[in-house]
Design an enzyme around this catalytic site. Structure first.
Site, short mmCIF file in Angstrom:
data_model
loop_
_atom_site.label_atom_id
_atom_site.label_comp_id
_atom_site.label_asym_id
_atom_site.label_seq_id
_atom_site.Cartn_x
_atom_site.Cartn_y
_atom_site.Cartn_z
N HIS A 186 -23.10 45.96 -107.70
CA HIS A 186 -22.24 45.57 -106.58
C HIS A 186 -22.33 44.08 -106.29
O HIS A 186 -21.32 43.40 -106.11
CB HIS A 186 -22.59 46.36 -105.32
CG HIS A 186 -21.72 46.01 -104.15
ND1 HIS A 186 -20.57 46.70 -103.85
CD2 HIS A 186 -21.81 45.02 -103.23
CE1 HIS A 186 -19.99 46.15 -102.79
NE2 HIS A 186 -20.74 45.14 -102.40
N GLU A 187 -23.55 43.56 -106.24
CA GLU A 187 -23.69 42.13 -105.96
C GLU A 187 -23.06 41.29 -107.06
O GLU A 187 -22.45 40.25 -106.81
CB GLU A 187 -25.17 41.76 -105.77
CG GLU A 187 -25.86 42.49 -104.64
CD GLU A 187 -25.29 42.18 -103.26
OE1 GLU A 187 -24.26 41.49 -103.16
OE2 GLU A 187 -25.89 42.64 -102.27
N HIS B 259 -19.38 40.52 -106.86
CA HIS B 259 -18.95 39.45 -105.98
C HIS B 259 -18.87 38.10 -106.68
O HIS B 259 -18.34 37.14 -106.09
CB HIS B 259 -19.87 39.37 -104.77
CG HIS B 259 -19.64 40.48 -103.79
ND1 HIS B 259 -18.40 40.77 -103.26
CD2 HIS B 259 -20.49 41.38 -103.24
CE1 HIS B 259 -18.49 41.78 -102.43
NE2 HIS B 259 -19.74 42.19 -102.41
N TYR C 284 -15.03 48.10 -97.05
CA TYR C 284 -15.59 48.48 -98.34
C TYR C 284 -14.82 49.68 -98.92
O TYR C 284 -14.22 49.60 -99.98
CB TYR C 284 -17.06 48.89 -98.20
CG TYR C 284 -18.02 47.79 -97.82
CD1 TYR C 284 -18.90 47.25 -98.76
CD2 TYR C 284 -18.10 47.32 -96.52
CE1 TYR C 284 -19.80 46.27 -98.42
CE2 TYR C 284 -19.00 46.34 -96.16
CZ TYR C 284 -19.85 45.81 -97.12
OH TYR C 284 -20.76 44.84 -96.77
#
EC number: 3.4.11.2
Length: 576
Positions: A326-327, A330, A409
């Site tokens: 997920h990070e 970004h 989200y």
């Protein structure tokens, strides 16, 4: 960003020192982020931030020396930057000349500096600020921003910054707004030897003198909150990834000593995650710098090229490290594509969240893709629109008491799933590439980071498809309630109707499976939000058999009510 997991039920893998009760309160200006820029801030190009940090673990103190280079795009008589007023400013300079105490002021954390003479449009001006103090301590990083002063298991200082929610002004003078990105940042991070400071971008060297180490890092076009300090007794793991686009990307992981085996297992996921994103979205945006990850005493944050990782090497029920993936999403949706305003934050979090089911589809197929989407569906609140249509601060967006909160989200993700089903994979992924890179055919080194708004993305979908899907986004983004699909048998078959908030037009086609599990699937056009399917008397049917549609589902609402009731009962029992 502000990593959340369904209902934030994860504990922090952290040995953080709690905030000092006596730490001075932040002003409202400093505590919030994304407040509209002043005219002076909007009238400059932030060309370079040269940031010197000396971190003193014993006293939990930061000494800063920042030189900021601006190019004026309009005439200026003063400069305005954001910096926590709780720091003691010892020197201010403009173009190398000291500014008298009366020539600058910082009453609420928005620091104004009078220029010795007006600066014309196109001219460059340099502002130096020397400051020191105890940075705000995060009480629950990364959700409540600030510094984390922790101890590694081996006893050494383990320090991290995580400031997304409150902004860059917690520890360096900046323009605390999504559109305040500097074009280039140099960090000179001085720490007690033998500690390591892992930073954004490219390592430019390290010097050691008198028991102190100064690490020099350089990065381009970072988000303001992406600049991060990560300090600890780190060991560095290195590798390379040979991209499908022909370039070679450095892989770096800074992990704590004694965790090499777990670190190697996580490091082995780096190439696979990179391949997924490059295959589905496009070139890694910062391949000339690195894919970097650092182990932190808080859960995580997408700090450009040095993503914070504190998930304690745990895999979830789908067998992968969700936080790493997920990070890293970004880097595309947050760092390469940056929202123009916090009101557009779903562009970061919605796309980032959709990348997780999409990754599972890439890894293992449709079952886990749909299972992950169902997890997200169970978490929707639908109390506030995920886009308001007006400028917002971070707090207004993330606080689910008066804003969309987690819906940016998961509702964003589920909306993208429905959009993909509606326009098809080719157009869907083309729209993402155009939004992220500004082109359908991105190549390494031939694109720059972009600011994108919600309306920009809606326009991109129209350009890619040749059709106006404003009705789709009006319902899903700009309204809180989900559309409801109403079905009623009549003498000749099945009548379908969309019930939408404010009776908005919503001609979203509906698939209906006729008969059993192996029955044919008919697509019902919903012109005017209504449609009809001929059915034989007594014939069974299944609406939306492949779960393409984001719609109101009463059984999900019943589940949520029951879960909330049980949560409240458990809370009451604990208080007795």
């Amino acid at each position: 960003m502000k990593m959340t997991r369904l209902v934030l039920a994860l504990g922090l893998a952290c040995a953080a020192v709690s905030a000092h009760a006596e730490q001075p309160a932040l002003t409202a200006m400093t505590e919030d982020t994304g407040v509209p820029r002043t005219p002076e801030q909007a009238a400059v190009v932030f060309e370079h931030a040269d940031l010197g940090f000396k971190v003193l673990p014993d006293s939990k103190r930061l000494e800063g020396d920042a030189t900021l280079t601006f190019r004026a795009s309009a005439a200026l008589s003063k400069l305005v930057v954001d910096l926590d007023r709780n720091y003691q400013v010892s020197r201010v300079e403009v173009d190398g000349q000291a500014v008298a105490t009366g020539g600058w002021r910082n009453p609420e954390g928005k620091m104004s500096v009078d220029l010795p003479k007006p600066v014309a449009s196109g001219q460059v001006v340099k502002l130096r600020i020397v400051y020191a103090g105890q940075p705000h301590v995060a009480t629950r990083a990364p959700w409540d921003g600030g510094f984390v002063w922790a101890k590694a298991p081996s006893g050494e200082p383990w320090i991290a910054s995580a400031v997304q929610g409150e902004g860059c002004d917690l520890f360096w003078p900046c323009i605390d707004h999504p559109q305040g990105e500097p074009l280039l940042v140099d960090q000179h991070i001085t720490v007690p030897a033998p500690l390591v400071a892992a930073g954004n971008g490219v390592a430019m060297g390290m010097q050691e003198k008198d028991g102190w180490r100064t690490w020099h890092w350089r990065t381009r076009d970072p988000n303001t909150y992406a600049i991060a300090l990560n300090i600890g007794p780190y060991e560095e793991m290195k590798g390379e990834y040979h991209s499908r686009f022909g370039n070679t990307i450095p892989l770096r992981f800074w992990h704590l000593r004694g965790r090499e085996q777990q670190a190697r297992e996580l490091f082995a996921e780096f190439p696979q995650v990179l391949d997924f994103f490059e295959r589905n979205i496009g070139p890694y945006p910062f391949g000339d710098e690195k894919m970097g990850v650092v182990e932190t005493p808080h859960l995580g944050m997408e700090h450009q090229t040095i993503n914070a990782y504190g998930n304690d090497y745990k895999k979830d029920k789908y067998g992968y490290d969700w936080l790493l993936q997920h990070e890293f999403a970004h880097e595309w949706f947050g760092n390469q594509l940056t929202n123009t305003d916090w009101d557009d934050m779903w562009l970061h979090e919605g796309f980032g969240s959709y990348m997780q089911p999409l990754y599972l589809q890439y890894l293992r197929g449709d079952m886990e893709y749909h299972a992950a989407l169902l997890d997200q569906r169970a978490a929707l609140a639908n109390k506030f629109p995920i886009v308001s249509g007006k400028s917002q601060t971070e707090e207004a967006v993330y606080n689910r008491e008066h804003g969309p909160g987690l819906d940016i989200y998961y509702k964003g993700s589920l909306m993208l799933h429905s959009l993909r089903s509606l326009i098809g994979d080719e157009a869907f992924f083309a729209s993402i590439r155009r939004a992220v890179y500004g082109t359908d055919t991105p190549k390494p080194g031939q694109f720059k980071p972009r600011y994108v708004s919600t309306r920009d993305y809606i326009d991109i979908v129209r350009q890619v498809t040749g059709k106006d899907y404003g009705w789709f986004f009006d319902v899903y983004l700009y309204r809180a309630a989900l559309p409801e699909l109403l079905a009623e048998r009549d003498a000749t078959g099945l009548s379908l109707r969309w019930k939408t908030p404010d009776a908005l037009p919503f001609p979203l086609p509906v698939d209906v499976r006729v008969g059993g599990n192996d029955g044919p699937i008919r697509t019902v056009a919903m012109s005017g939000g209504q449609g009809h399917l001929a059915l034989a008397a007594g014939e069974t049917y299944t609406l939306d058999p492949h779960s393409k549609l984001l719609q109101r589902l009463p059984h999900i609402e019943a589940f949520q009510r029951d879960a909330e009731a049980r949560r409240q009962a458990a809370e009451s029992a604990r208080k007795k």
